[in-house]
Design a protein around this motif. Structure first.
Motif, mmCIF file in Angstrom:
data_model
loop_
_atom_site.group_PDB
_atom_site.id
_atom_site.type_symbol
_atom_site.label_atom_id
_atom_site.label_comp_id
_atom_site.label_asym_id
_atom_site.label_seq_id
_atom_site.Cartn_x
_atom_site.Cartn_y
_atom_site.Cartn_z
ATOM 1 N N GLY A 186 -27.485 84.429 61.663
ATOM 2 C CA GLY A 186 -26.285 85.158 62.042
ATOM 3 C C GLY A 186 -26.580 86.342 62.928
ATOM 4 N N ILE A 187 -25.517 86.988 63.378
ATOM 5 C CA ILE A 187 -25.579 88.215 64.158
ATOM 6 C C ILE A 187 -24.582 89.195 63.586
ATOM 7 N N MET A 188 -24.778 90.460 63.886
ATOM 8 C CA MET A 188 -23.865 91.546 63.506
ATOM 9 C C MET A 188 -23.880 91.797 62.008
ATOM 10 N N ASP A 189 -22.961 91.240 61.247
ATOM 11 C CA ASP A 189 -22.874 91.529 59.819
ATOM 12 C C ASP A 189 -23.909 90.724 59.040
ATOM 13 N N MET A 190 -24.896 91.398 58.442
ATOM 14 C CA MET A 190 -25.935 90.697 57.696
ATOM 15 C C MET A 190 -25.405 90.038 56.430
ATOM 16 N N LEU A 191 -24.261 90.507 55.924
ATOM 17 C CA LEU A 191 -23.688 89.904 54.720
ATOM 18 C C LEU A 191 -22.876 88.655 55.039
ATOM 19 N N GLY A 192 -22.716 88.366 56.328
ATOM 20 C CA GLY A 192 -22.029 87.147 56.733
ATOM 21 C C GLY A 192 -23.021 86.166 57.319
ATOM 22 N N GLY A 193 -22.521 85.218 58.088
ATOM 23 C CA GLY A 193 -23.407 84.243 58.708
ATOM 24 C C GLY A 193 -22.644 83.348 59.664
ATOM 25 N N ILE A 194 -23.377 82.739 60.590
ATOM 26 C CA ILE A 194 -22.806 81.795 61.544
ATOM 27 C C ILE A 194 -23.037 80.358 61.071
ATOM 28 N N ASP A 195 -24.228 80.079 60.577
ATOM 29 C CA ASP A 195 -24.492 78.769 59.979
ATOM 30 C C ASP A 195 -25.658 78.906 59.012
#
Length: 450
Positions: A186-195
């Motif tokens: 992911g990028i930006m928010d480390m608590l989120g994700g892209i895949d």
């Protein structure tokens, strides 16, 4: 949903470092991306602490803590996480430890780690195991995103020292003592994700919805799950496609910037796309015939049950451009030839990458997931040179087996990864206009970010 407990207190794990951080791709003067690999094992509170420390080391004050825009919403937000996403709730408490903030203080939002969250344009294809050469379910995806800064993308005033929005890529490998081990890019928010994928062989990828008219982004966090949080929520609470469907149907969801849809697949070969109606009031689970491959780009599959009716979009622009044309190109490839292996899946998505000279956008990474081996191979954008977009050789990450809670620590020194030129790419035709320049009066933000 089952959260499996495992202990890290065994003698076998005592000598293994629970945290390691490695720079895999160093973003120098001619490279857009810096890619970091963070690996943490332990309690979810400890994982939160380590993620917060890593975020501060890279993002500084932009990592957080972030002031809550609305105390009433923040109170509901914290309560939702506590009730429905206890993994994140416990990590937020670890983040609070690092920032010196009480996680129950509604003046602070500890539910994100990073400067900004927004969404990409992408292409993805899933092949169940009975359609591949190895017998393993394989998922391939391109992550397409603008190369500019946030100010350039939105037309706002530039910030001193502002880096491209996608400059810092995180590959987070988390092994909680209560829950599923995951690898998320992911990028930006480390608590989120892209895949990403989990150790049960479940994979999720996020793709922007470029069709819904008049989007109404929240801009600020709400109670429930934002676009990128959906990815981790599924991987950290579900073991297969059926559990993922139930989790999504039960979860409150919103979008900060751009509506998205999600391709979800498991090692048994089952897959579906999760979508909302353009008004965000109806939910759709789009499935293929059992045993068939699934293609997804940036349009809503439930709106086009007959692909023969897809429009012509060869004159579109932006990171989600050519969504129908890319879908047709991928669908045509999976309909011919022999059962693909990992290299052939990579070749399929090679043909729909955004590379030089596409204006303002690149495929920033290309990933192929092997759900049977719980492994991912990712090639990262390494910059343009001499009129050609270049990519690193694929870097492999793999989760340990379910019976092996500990793994060999990452070497302190990052290996040097070779670079390959883009042999295939998706290029706009001569009639394709360039996107509106940043700051122009008719720049459409949703179209710009994909």
């Amino acid at each position: 949903m089952v959260l499996r407990y495992r202990s890290f207190s065994s003698e076998a794990c005592a000598s293994v470092s629970r945290t390691s951080a490695t720079t895999l791709v160093d973003g120098g003067t001619d490279r857009l991306l810096t890619v970091r690999h963070l690996r943490v094992a332990g309690s979810n509170r400890y994982i939160g602490q380590m993620m917060a420390q890593a975020a501060v080391a890279v993002h500084g004050a932009d990592a957080g803590p972030h002031a809550a825009p609305d105390n009433t919403v923040q109170r509901a937000r914290a309560r939702w996480f506590s009730t429905h996403h206890p993994v994140l709730d416990e990590r937020m408490r670890g983040i609070g430890d690092v920032f010196g903030v009480d996680p129950d203080d509604e003046r602070w939002d500890l539910g994100r780690l990073g400067p900004i969250e927004t969404s990409p344009g992408c292409s993805a294809v899933f092949h169940p195991g009975d359609r591949t050469a190895t017998g393993h379910a394989l998922l391939g995806r391109n992550f397409d995103f603008p190369t500019g800064t946030y100010s350039e993308i939105t037309g706002g005033p530039a910030r001193t020292g502002e880096r491209p929005l996608a400059a810092d890529v995180w590959v987070t490998e988390l092994r909680p003592d209560n829950g599923y081990a995951t690898i998320v890019v992911g990028i930006m928010d480390m608590l989120g994700g892209i895949d990403g994928l989990n150790e049960a062989g479940l994979a999720v990828t996020l793709l922007a919805d470029n069709e819904s008219p008049a989007p109404e982004p929240s801009v600020v966090p709400q109670a429930g799950l934002s676009e990128q949080q959906v990815v981790r929520y599924i991987l950290e609470t579900c073991q297969d496609v059926e559990e993922a469907k139930q989790a999504l149907l039960l979860a409150k969801q919103y979008y900060l910037f751009v509506p998205c849809h999600f391709l979800v697949a498991d090692r048994a070969g089952r897959s579906f796309t999760w979508e909302y109606s353009p008004g965000h009031n109806r939910e759709h689970i789009v499935e293929t015939t059992p045993g068939e491959s699934l293609v997804c780009t940036n349009h809503l599959l439930h709106r086009w049950p007959d692909p023969a009716h897809l429009p012509d979009d060869r004159s579109s622009a932006g990171t989600a451009a050519f969504t129908y044309d890319r879908w047709r190109a991928l669908d045509a490839q999976i309909g011919r030839g022999s059962a693909p292996d990992v290299a052939q899946v990579r070749s399929q998505i090679d043909g729909v990458r955004f590379t030089y000279p596409a204006p303002g956008v690149r495929t920033l990474w290309q990933a192929v997931y092997d759900l049977e081996e719980t492994a991912i191979e990712v090639a990262f954008f390494a910059g343009d040179r001499d009129g050609t977009s270049r990519y690193t050789e694929p870097i492999r990450f793999q989760l340990a087996s379910q019976d092996q809670p500990c793994a060999t620590p990452i070497a302190a020194a990052a290996p040097r990864h070779g670079v390959r030129e883009a042999a295939h790419s998706y290029q706009p035709g001569p009639s394709t206009p360039s996107p509106n320049p940043p700051g122009s009066a008719d720049t459409d933000y949703a179209a710009a970010v994909g």
